[in-house]
Design an enzyme around this catalytic site. Structure first.
Site, PDB file in Angstrom:
ATOM      1  N   ARG A 167      -7.543  -0.415   1.067  1.00  0.00           N
ATOM      2  CA  ARG A 167      -8.192  -1.686   0.256  1.00  0.00           C
ATOM      3  C   ARG A 167      -8.781  -1.475  -1.259  1.00  0.00           C
ATOM      4  O   ARG A 167      -8.635  -2.149  -1.918  1.00  0.00           O
ATOM      5  CB  ARG A 167      -9.318  -2.079   1.147  1.00  0.00           C
ATOM      6  CG  ARG A 167     -10.425  -1.180   1.158  1.00  0.00           C
ATOM      7  CD  ARG A 167     -11.488  -1.369   2.588  1.00  0.00           C
ATOM      8  NE  ARG A 167     -10.872  -1.063   3.796  1.00  0.00           N
ATOM      9  CZ  ARG A 167     -11.539  -1.031   4.921  1.00  0.00           C
ATOM     10  NH1 ARG A 167     -12.741  -1.903   4.910  1.00  0.00           N
ATOM     11  NH2 ARG A 167     -10.733  -0.640   6.011  1.00  0.00           N
TER      12      ARG A 167
ATOM     13  N   LYS B  40       0.929  -1.159  -0.129  1.00  0.00           N
ATOM     14  CA  LYS B  40      -0.021   0.064   0.142  1.00  0.00           C
ATOM     15  C   LYS B  40       0.916   1.091  -0.061  1.00  0.00           C
ATOM     16  O   LYS B  40       1.808   1.570   1.040  1.00  0.00           O
ATOM     17  CB  LYS B  40      -0.995   0.147   1.353  1.00  0.00           C
ATOM     18  CG  LYS B  40      -1.367   1.355   1.425  1.00  0.00           C
ATOM     19  CD  LYS B  40      -2.687   1.338   2.638  1.00  0.00           C
ATOM     20  CE  LYS B  40      -3.311   2.505   2.920  1.00  0.00           C
ATOM     21  NZ  LYS B  40      -3.942   2.777   4.136  1.00  0.00           N
TER      22      LYS B  40
ATOM     23  N   ASP C  33     -12.044   7.202   3.755  1.00  0.00           N
ATOM     24  CA  ASP C  33     -10.949   6.962   4.592  1.00  0.00           C
ATOM     25  C   ASP C  33     -10.663   5.459   4.377  1.00  0.00           C
ATOM     26  O   ASP C  33      -9.361   5.013   4.956  1.00  0.00           O
ATOM     27  CB  ASP C  33     -11.234   7.329   5.823  1.00  0.00           C
ATOM     28  CG  ASP C  33     -10.012   7.597   6.834  1.00  0.00           C
ATOM     29  OD1 ASP C  33      -8.754   7.431   5.900  1.00  0.00           O
ATOM     30  OD2 ASP C  33     -10.091   7.827   7.985  1.00  0.00           O
TER      31      ASP C  33
ATOM     32  N   GLU D 267      -9.510   3.597   1.951  1.00  0.00           N
ATOM     33  CA  GLU D 267      -8.794   3.900   0.647  1.00  0.00           C
ATOM     34  C   GLU D 267      -7.651   3.010   0.333  1.00  0.00           C
ATOM     35  O   GLU D 267      -7.631   2.456  -0.852  1.00  0.00           O
ATOM     36  CB  GLU D 267      -8.336   5.248   0.395  1.00  0.00           C
ATOM     37  CG  GLU D 267      -6.945   5.294   0.940  1.00  0.00           C
ATOM     38  CD  GLU D 267      -6.620   5.376   2.432  1.00  0.00           C
ATOM     39  OE1 GLU D 267      -7.770   5.424   3.325  1.00  0.00           O
ATOM     40  OE2 GLU D 267      -5.631   5.139   2.911  1.00  0.00           O
TER      41      GLU D 267
ATOM     42  N   LYS E 247      -9.892  12.836   8.240  1.00  0.00           N
ATOM     43  CA  LYS E 247      -9.594  12.315   9.565  1.00  0.00           C
ATOM     44  C   LYS E 247      -9.645  13.600  10.533  1.00  0.00           C
ATOM     45  O   LYS E 247      -9.404  14.676  10.081  1.00  0.00           O
ATOM     46  CB  LYS E 247      -8.015  11.951   9.501  1.00  0.00           C
ATOM     47  CG  LYS E 247      -8.121  10.543   8.936  1.00  0.00           C
ATOM     48  CD  LYS E 247      -6.635   9.972   8.535  1.00  0.00           C
ATOM     49  CE  LYS E 247      -6.530   8.618   8.016  1.00  0.00           C
ATOM     50  NZ  LYS E 247      -7.264   7.401   8.881  1.00  0.00           N
TER      51      LYS E 247
HETATM   52  N1  BES Z   1      -4.118   4.496   6.771  1.00  0.00           N
HETATM   53  C1  BES Z   1      -5.417   4.181   7.508  1.00  0.00           C
HETATM   54  C2  BES Z   1      -5.152   3.354   8.564  1.00  0.00           C
HETATM   55  C3  BES Z   1      -4.102   3.667   9.837  1.00  0.00           C
HETATM   56  C4  BES Z   1      -4.538   4.097  11.017  1.00  0.00           C
HETATM   57  C5  BES Z   1      -2.862   3.384   9.502  1.00  0.00           C
HETATM   58  C6  BES Z   1      -3.608   4.414  12.191  1.00  0.00           C
HETATM   59  C7  BES Z   1      -1.776   4.126  10.566  1.00  0.00           C
HETATM   60  C8  BES Z   1      -2.247   4.411  11.785  1.00  0.00           C
HETATM   61  C9  BES Z   1      -6.495   3.642   6.612  1.00  0.00           C
HETATM   62  O1  BES Z   1      -6.420   4.310   5.634  1.00  0.00           O
HETATM   63  C10 BES Z   1      -7.770   4.290   7.473  1.00  0.00           C
HETATM   64  O2  BES Z   1      -7.829   5.383   7.397  1.00  0.00           O
HETATM   65  N2  BES Z   1      -8.492   3.052   7.825  1.00  0.00           N
HETATM   66  C11 BES Z   1      -9.817   3.246   8.657  1.00  0.00           C
HETATM   67  C12 BES Z   1     -10.869   2.398   8.078  1.00  0.00           C
HETATM   68  C13 BES Z   1     -12.226   2.887   8.566  1.00  0.00           C
HETATM   69  C14 BES Z   1     -12.580   4.082   7.874  1.00  0.00           C
HETATM   70  C15 BES Z   1     -13.238   1.691   8.148  1.00  0.00           C
HETATM   71  C16 BES Z   1      -9.413   3.255  10.032  1.00  0.00           C
HETATM   72  O3  BES Z   1      -8.821   2.456  10.583  1.00  0.00           O
HETATM   73  O4  BES Z   1     -10.013   3.936  10.917  1.00  0.00           O
HETATM   74 ZN    ZN Z   2      -4.813   4.865   4.654  1.00  0.00          ZN
HETATM   75 MN    MN Z   3      -7.704   5.997   5.277  1.00  0.00          MN
END
Ligand code: BES
Ligand code: ZN
Ligand code: MN
Length: 505
Positions: free
Chosen positions: A358, A272, A354, A356, A284
């Site tokens: 996947r 990724k 968010d 993204e 965020k």
């Molecule tokens: N890049 C983030 C995941 C992440 C969170 C990486 C904290 C490193 C530290 C990912 O793209 C994301 O935002 N995931 C969301 C998914 C949710 C919207 C279902 C998450 O984990 O909150």
């Molecule tokens: Zn991310």
């Molecule tokens: Mn994200």
């Protein structure tokens, strides 16, 4: 930092600091004693028991506890200027994991203390695996996230050389073990350098250029699909994420081909590469958002692994697929509720912009399969939920193929990267229901890292696949004695071990 191997008697090693490992002593064992006794002493064991080591222990200055350090200046009978006694912990619990950390702890502890050359005596610990681990630890420990610091003292504090010292080169495999450690750690540091770059310096285009430079230097085949090429193929999931940024996306492809492949297997590493994740329209919170520059740690791990693989030349073909985008929001940004069509043809309802990672991985995985991958491992900073489940100490591993993940868990153990398999029961798949498309891009409130993995699995099946969620292991918030704060370069060593051990498991 220059790394080398020296076979000479311990009293002849002329380093600024010479280190020896001593264990927690219920009694002083002979193995640790002879090495550092003054050469004039007739019985080394007696010398150690009655000499400096016994004294250190008696005063409680040194107990042998893991990573404990005592520094003795101008040790009698030794050419080295300092003798460092390093705690090895319990002798029977001493493995490559502890050895790697000792290498790092030593280098970090001696920085800025007028010590430019360090030697570590490994007499009694001369297995190739242990030597590789120590070398890795030293090189990883030397790395700092200080590229953008303009402190003039920086250079004075550097360690110039790290020597692995043995009184004799018993096995002949030692220099090979040192070389492997150097290659792997340098590749892991390459990954850490990429991850450390802020998002204004490292856009998807810059990441692609860095990948190209690495590939060209090492004789790997390089190619990058640009926006037009991806649109022609129909990578709607990836392009939907990219459309809110002025920095265009790429799909980086790097190929390693062995001179003589010993099987029909073809390993794909997918990473990724979100160079910055604002969350998009599902934005965020600002608190901590700066860390989202590390959302390309999976991509960087894959590129670091390719750098090592190019040099270690395993017998299996390995192709890296690195989708790279910036998850931003402008007037053209993807909206919640948008429905995109993936390369595989499945439609996806983007319920949260968010989620993204996947989306870009789905198209990259499909592309890898279409280009001949028989086995896929992806690494992604995919979910915050993996940190809730596992904390900061284990990579979360998910699979559609138990034998393949068993092999992966075995190599990651050898590589010293803790990895924990997460469940993938069919029930979890029920969390992924969309009223208007084939799939939603998020599940509900629960099992967030598992629904993310299930989403990917819909694109990987039936190809054997392992997904690594490295969101909570790719970045260290508090420094360790053996590792600086910041990017860890996690997954590089497991990837390399998987490739080099391919035919052995
Ligand atoms: N890049 C983030 C995941 C992440 C969170 C990486 C904290 C490193 C530290 C990912 O793209 C994301 O935002 N995931 C969301 C998914 C949710 C919207 C279902 C998450 O984990 O909150
Ligand atoms: Zn991310
Ligand atoms: Mn994200």
């Amino acid at each position: 930092m220059h790394i080398q191997f020296e076979a000479s008697p311990i009293d002849k090693i002329a380093a600024d600091a010479l280190a020896v490992i001593c264990f927690e002593a219920d009694e002083i064992k002979s193995a640790e004693a002879p090495a550092v006794a003054p050469p004039s002493t007739p019985d080394p064991e007696i010398a150690a028991q009655s000499g400096w080591l016994a004294e250190l222990r008696a005063t409680g200055e040194f107990t042998g506890k893991l990573y404990e350090l005592s520094i003795l200046h101008r040790p009698e009978g030794l050419a080295a200027k300092r003798l460092i006694v390093v705690g090895g912990g319990k002798r029977d619990k001493f493995t490559t994991v502890e050895a790697r950390r000792i290498g790092g702890t030593l280098v970090r502890a001696m920085k800025g203390k007028g010590t430019r050359t360090i030697a570590l005596s490994l007499d009694g610990h001369d297995s190739p695996d242990l030597i590789t681990a120590v070398v890795e630890g030293a090189a990883l420990g030397a790395w700092e996230a200080d590229k953008y610091k303009s402190d003039p003292k920086k250079n004075e504090a550097q360690i110039d050389s790290f020597t692995v010292a043995l009184s004799t080169d018993t096995s002949g495999a030692i220099s090979e073990a040192v070389r492997r450690g150097e290659i792997v750690a340098e590749s892991q540091n390459f990954t850490r350098n990429l991850v450390n770059e802020p998002a204004n310096k490292l856009t998807p285009g810059v990441l692609a250029e860095a990948a190209k430079q690495m590939a060209t230097e090492l004789g790997l085949e390089y190619e990058a699909l640009d926006q037009d090429a991806m649109a022609k193929l129909g990578m709607g999931a990836l392009l939907g994420v990219a459309q809110g940024s002025s920095n265009p996306p790429f799909l980086i492809v790097i190929k390693y081909r062995p001179a003589l492949a010993t099987s029909e297997d073809h390993l794909a590493l997918v990473g990724k590469g979100v160079t910055f994740d604002t969350g998009g329209i599902s934005i965020k919170p600002s608190d901590g958002m700066e860390k989202m520059k590390y959302d390309m740690a999976g991509a960087a791990a894959v590129l670091g692994a390719m750098k090592a693989i190019a040099q270690l030349k395993p017998a299996i073909p390995v192709t890296a697929y690195v989708p790279t985008v910036e998850n931003m929001l402008n007037g053209n940004a993807q909206r919640p509720g948008d429905i995109v069509t993936s390369l595989a043809g499945k439609t996806i309802e983007v319920l949260n912009t968010d989620a993204e990672g996947r989306l870009i991985l789905a198209d990259a995985i499909t592309y890898a399969i279409r280009n001949g991958a028989t086995h896929i491992v992806d690494a992604a900073t995919l979910t915050g939920a993996i940190g809730i489940a596992l904390g900061h100490y284990n990579i979360g591993a998910f699979t559609n193929n138990q034998p393949f993940v068993d092999r992966f868990l075995a190599v990651s153990r050898i590589a010293g990267e803790k990895t924990w398999q997460m469940p993938m029961d069919e029930e979890y798949k029920d969390y992924l229901k969309s009223a208007f498309a084939d799939l939603p891009n998020i599940g509900g409130r629960y099992g967030g890292s598992i629904t993310a993995a299930w989403f990917l699995r819909e694109f990987a099946d039936p190809t054997p696949w392992v997904h690594l969620d490295i969101a909570s292991t790719a970045w260290l918030d508090e420094p360790k004695p053996w590792l600086s704060k910041g990017p860890t370069g996690v997954a590089v060593r497991s990837f390399v071990q998987l490739a080099t051990d391919w035919n052995r498991s």
